[in-house]
Design a protein around this motif. Structure first.
Motif, PDB file in Angstrom:
ATOM      1  N   MET A   1       0.805  -1.191   0.000  1.00  0.00           N
ATOM      2  CA  MET A   1       0.000   0.000   0.000  1.00  0.00           C
ATOM      3  C   MET A   1       0.850   1.258   0.000  1.00  0.00           C
ATOM      4  SD  MET A   1      -3.370  -0.830   2.189  1.00  0.00           S
ATOM      5  CE  MET A   1      -2.616  -1.568   3.615  1.00  0.00           C
ATOM      6  N   VAL A   2       2.049   1.157   0.551  1.00  0.00           N
ATOM      7  CA  VAL A   2       2.994   2.263   0.482  1.00  0.00           C
ATOM      8  C   VAL A   2       4.323   1.737  -0.047  1.00  0.00           C
ATOM      9  CG1 VAL A   2       1.972   3.657   2.318  1.00  0.00           C
ATOM     10  CG2 VAL A   2       3.710   1.973   2.888  1.00  0.00           C
ATOM     11  N   GLU A   3       5.051   2.624  -0.696  1.00  0.00           N
ATOM     12  CA  GLU A   3       6.384   2.261  -1.142  1.00  0.00           C
ATOM     13  C   GLU A   3       7.380   3.282  -0.594  1.00  0.00           C
ATOM     14  OE1 GLU A   3       6.280   2.167  -5.380  1.00  0.00           O
ATOM     15  OE2 GLU A   3       6.014   4.314  -5.593  1.00  0.00           O
ATOM     16  N   ARG A   4       8.551   2.792  -0.274  1.00  0.00           N
ATOM     17  CA  ARG A   4       9.600   3.624   0.302  1.00  0.00           C
ATOM     18  C   ARG A   4      10.501   4.112  -0.819  1.00  0.00           C
ATOM     19  NH1 ARG A   4      13.941   1.591   4.801  1.00  0.00           N
ATOM     20  NH2 ARG A   4      14.833   0.565   3.006  1.00  0.00           N
ATOM     21  N   ARG A   5      10.783   5.419  -0.831  1.00  0.00           N
ATOM     22  CA  ARG A   5      11.660   6.018  -1.837  1.00  0.00           C
ATOM     23  C   ARG A   5      12.732   6.846  -1.136  1.00  0.00           C
ATOM     24  NH1 ARG A   5       7.152   8.833  -5.693  1.00  0.00           N
ATOM     25  NH2 ARG A   5       5.925   6.967  -6.115  1.00  0.00           N
ATOM     26  N   ALA A   6      13.974   6.624  -1.553  1.00  0.00           N
ATOM     27  CA  ALA A   6      15.078   7.406  -0.988  1.00  0.00           C
ATOM     28  C   ALA A   6      14.997   8.835  -1.535  1.00  0.00           C
ATOM     29  CB  ALA A   6      16.415   6.777  -1.342  1.00  0.00           C
ATOM     30  N   THR A  19       0.862   3.601  -3.010  1.00  0.00           N
ATOM     31  CA  THR A  19       0.802   2.879  -4.278  1.00  0.00           C
ATOM     32  C   THR A  19      -0.611   3.045  -4.837  1.00  0.00           C
ATOM     33  OG1 THR A  19       0.053   0.842  -3.248  1.00  0.00           O
ATOM     34  CG2 THR A  19       2.455   1.161  -3.439  1.00  0.00           C
ATOM     35  N   GLU A  20      -0.848   2.482  -6.012  1.00  0.00           N
ATOM     36  CA  GLU A  20      -2.193   2.529  -6.579  1.00  0.00           C
ATOM     37  C   GLU A  20      -3.181   1.839  -5.631  1.00  0.00           C
ATOM     38  OE1 GLU A  20      -4.653   1.256 -10.610  1.00  0.00           O
ATOM     39  OE2 GLU A  20      -2.499   0.879 -10.508  1.00  0.00           O
ATOM     40  N   ALA A  21      -2.766   0.717  -5.043  1.00  0.00           N
ATOM     41  CA  ALA A  21      -3.628   0.016  -4.086  1.00  0.00           C
ATOM     42  C   ALA A  21      -3.922   0.905  -2.874  1.00  0.00           C
ATOM     43  CB  ALA A  21      -2.978  -1.290  -3.640  1.00  0.00           C
ATOM     44  N   ASP A  24      -6.426   3.531  -3.814  1.00  0.00           N
ATOM     45  CA  ASP A  24      -7.768   2.965  -3.953  1.00  0.00           C
ATOM     46  C   ASP A  24      -8.473   2.804  -2.612  1.00  0.00           C
ATOM     47  OD1 ASP A  24      -7.784   2.876  -6.689  1.00  0.00           O
ATOM     48  OD2 ASP A  24      -7.454   0.712  -6.843  1.00  0.00           O
ATOM     49  N   LEU A  25      -7.738   2.870  -1.502  1.00  0.00           N
ATOM     50  CA  LEU A  25      -8.348   2.780  -0.177  1.00  0.00           C
ATOM     51  C   LEU A  25      -8.955   4.107   0.290  1.00  0.00           C
ATOM     52  CD1 LEU A  25      -5.927   0.521   1.884  1.00  0.00           C
ATOM     53  CD2 LEU A  25      -8.327   0.077   1.348  1.00  0.00           C
ATOM     54  N   ALA A  26      -8.747   5.186  -0.444  1.00  0.00           N
ATOM     55  CA  ALA A  26      -9.241   6.502  -0.016  1.00  0.00           C
ATOM     56  C   ALA A  26     -10.733   6.502   0.303  1.00  0.00           C
ATOM     57  CB  ALA A  26      -8.899   7.574  -1.047  1.00  0.00           C
TER      58      ALA A  26
END
Length: 100
Positions: A1-6, A19-21, A24-26
């Motif tokens: 549901m979340v992605e980590r970015r440096a 993420t898109e998933a 979609d939970l909004a």
């Protein structure tokens, strides 16, 4: 549901993005917030605001109030208008069928 970015190499630091998933939970999260505002607190601690209109002088901001509409026909969805079509083999309206 979340992605980590440096976002920083020295020191190494990260930020988190939906993420898109996750996006979609909004509607689910908004529904839970609305339920909590109605049943769990006397005064809602936060409110989502919606800005409508486009162009100079046409903007109007108000509290966000969501409703469910059917994408096929455009009508508002009400609980009395829903039926259940069980499509999973070995399931009925109550859930998994024993011995299936």
């Amino acid at each position: 549901m979340v992605e980590r970015r440096a976002y920083s190499e020295r020191p190494l630091r990260f930020e988190y993005h939906l993420t898109e998933a996750g996006r979609d939970l909004a509607p689910v999260m908004h529904a839970l917030l609305a339920w909590g505002d109605r049943w769990a607190v006397d005064t809602p601690p936060v409110a989502f605001r919606h800005r409508a209109g486009h162009g100079e002088g046409s903007e109007h901001e108000h509290d966000l109030e969501l409703k469910s509409t059917c994408r096929t026909c455009g009508e508002e969805v009400e609980s009395g208008s829903l039926t259940i079509d069980v499509r999973a083999p070995g399931w009925d309206r109550a859930g998994p069928v024993e011995g299936s």
